[in-house]
Design a protein around this motif. Sequence first.
Motif, mmCIF file in Angstrom:
data_model
loop_
_atom_site.group_PDB
_atom_site.id
_atom_site.type_symbol
_atom_site.label_atom_id
_atom_site.label_comp_id
_atom_site.label_asym_id
_atom_site.label_seq_id
_atom_site.Cartn_x
_atom_site.Cartn_y
_atom_site.Cartn_z
ATOM 1 N N VAL A 7 58.408 46.245 -30.855
ATOM 2 C CA VAL A 7 57.369 46.777 -31.736
ATOM 3 C C VAL A 7 57.909 47.944 -32.563
ATOM 4 C CG1 VAL A 7 55.108 47.930 -31.804
ATOM 5 C CG2 VAL A 7 55.530 46.084 -30.146
ATOM 6 N N ALA A 8 57.585 47.946 -33.855
ATOM 7 C CA ALA A 8 57.815 49.118 -34.699
ATOM 8 C C ALA A 8 56.450 49.707 -35.027
ATOM 9 C CB ALA A 8 58.545 48.725 -35.975
ATOM 10 N N PHE A 9 56.339 51.026 -34.982
ATOM 11 C CA PHE A 9 55.065 51.681 -35.306
ATOM 12 C C PHE A 9 55.322 52.744 -36.361
ATOM 13 C CE2 PHE A 9 51.046 53.632 -35.141
ATOM 14 C CZ PHE A 9 50.174 52.759 -34.493
ATOM 15 N N ILE A 10 54.728 52.566 -37.526
ATOM 16 C CA ILE A 10 54.948 53.470 -38.661
ATOM 17 C C ILE A 10 53.661 54.227 -38.946
ATOM 18 C CG2 ILE A 10 55.545 53.580 -41.110
ATOM 19 C CD1 ILE A 10 57.043 50.815 -40.513
ATOM 20 N N GLY A 11 53.705 55.545 -38.730
ATOM 21 C CA GLY A 11 52.539 56.395 -38.933
ATOM 22 C C GLY A 11 51.959 56.879 -37.619
ATOM 23 N N THR A 12 52.532 57.953 -37.072
ATOM 24 C CA THR A 12 52.113 58.445 -35.752
ATOM 25 C C THR A 12 51.297 59.731 -35.881
ATOM 26 O OG1 THR A 12 54.256 59.571 -35.508
ATOM 27 C CG2 THR A 12 54.057 57.372 -34.566
#
Length: 251
Positions: A7-12
Motif C-alpha cells: 500500500v502507498a498512502f499519499i496525504g497523512t
Amino acid sequence: MANKLSVAFIGTGIMGAPIAGHILDAGYPVTVNNRTKSKAAALIQRGAVWADTPADAAANADVVFTMVGYPSEVEELYLAGDGLLACTKPGAVLIDLTTSSPELARDIAEAAQVSGRMAFDCPVTGGESGAIAGTLTAIVGATENDIAPVRDILATFAANICCFDGAGKGQAAKLANQVSLGACMVGMADAMAFAELSGLDLEKTRQMILGGTGKSGAMESLATKALDGDYKPGFMVEHFIKDLRLALAYA
C-alpha cells in the motif's frame, strides 16, 4: 506479510494519518508521502516507509490511497504527466479518499481504465474521531464487485462501506452528506444559542430535541462537546466550505 497487498498512502494529515495507521496495524506494508514529512513521523516510527515524492511512494504499490485537500491537488496528483496514472504499475488500484468533484472522479476512473489500472472515488465521513477509532463510513463510487480485491483494506478503517455503483457517485453522495451536515450543525448551534438566551437548562433542552424530529447527529454528539466547552476542531472550516461549493457547482 508476503501475502498482503503493498500500500502507498499519499496525504497523512488530520484524517490520512490515522487511516494509514489502521492499514499499517492490519499488517499491510505501507509507504507514505506527505508534503510535510513531520506529519508522517509517527507512522514512520511504527514501520511505514517514507518516500520523497508521490511517484516514488506509488511506483511499486498494489494499492494507492490519496487524501489531499482540494480537487486541483487531486487532478495534478493523478492526471499530470508524471502523475499516478503514469507512474503506478499496471493493475494497480487507486483510491481517492479526498472529498472532491464527481466529474473529476469520473475523468480519473476513465483514464485509469484506459491505462490498465482501476481508480475509484471513496470519500469518507466520520471526522477525525472516526478516523482515529477506525469507524468511518466509506462512500464508494464503484460496485461491490469492483472493490472486492481491496475491501479488506477498506474495512481496516471503515465500519460502514456504502457502494454507489458508478464513478463519481461516491463524491456526489458525500456532498449530499455535507449539505445535510452543514444544515444540522447550524441548526444545533442556533437552537442551543436560543435556549441559552431563553434561560433554559441546555442539557434538558438537548435531550428534549433528541426525542423528536429536531434531532440530528450534530445535536447528539457535537452539542455535548460544545456544552462542555470543548471547541476543538475535527475538520477544517475551509474544507467544509469547499465541499458546499462543490455541491452548489454540481447542482
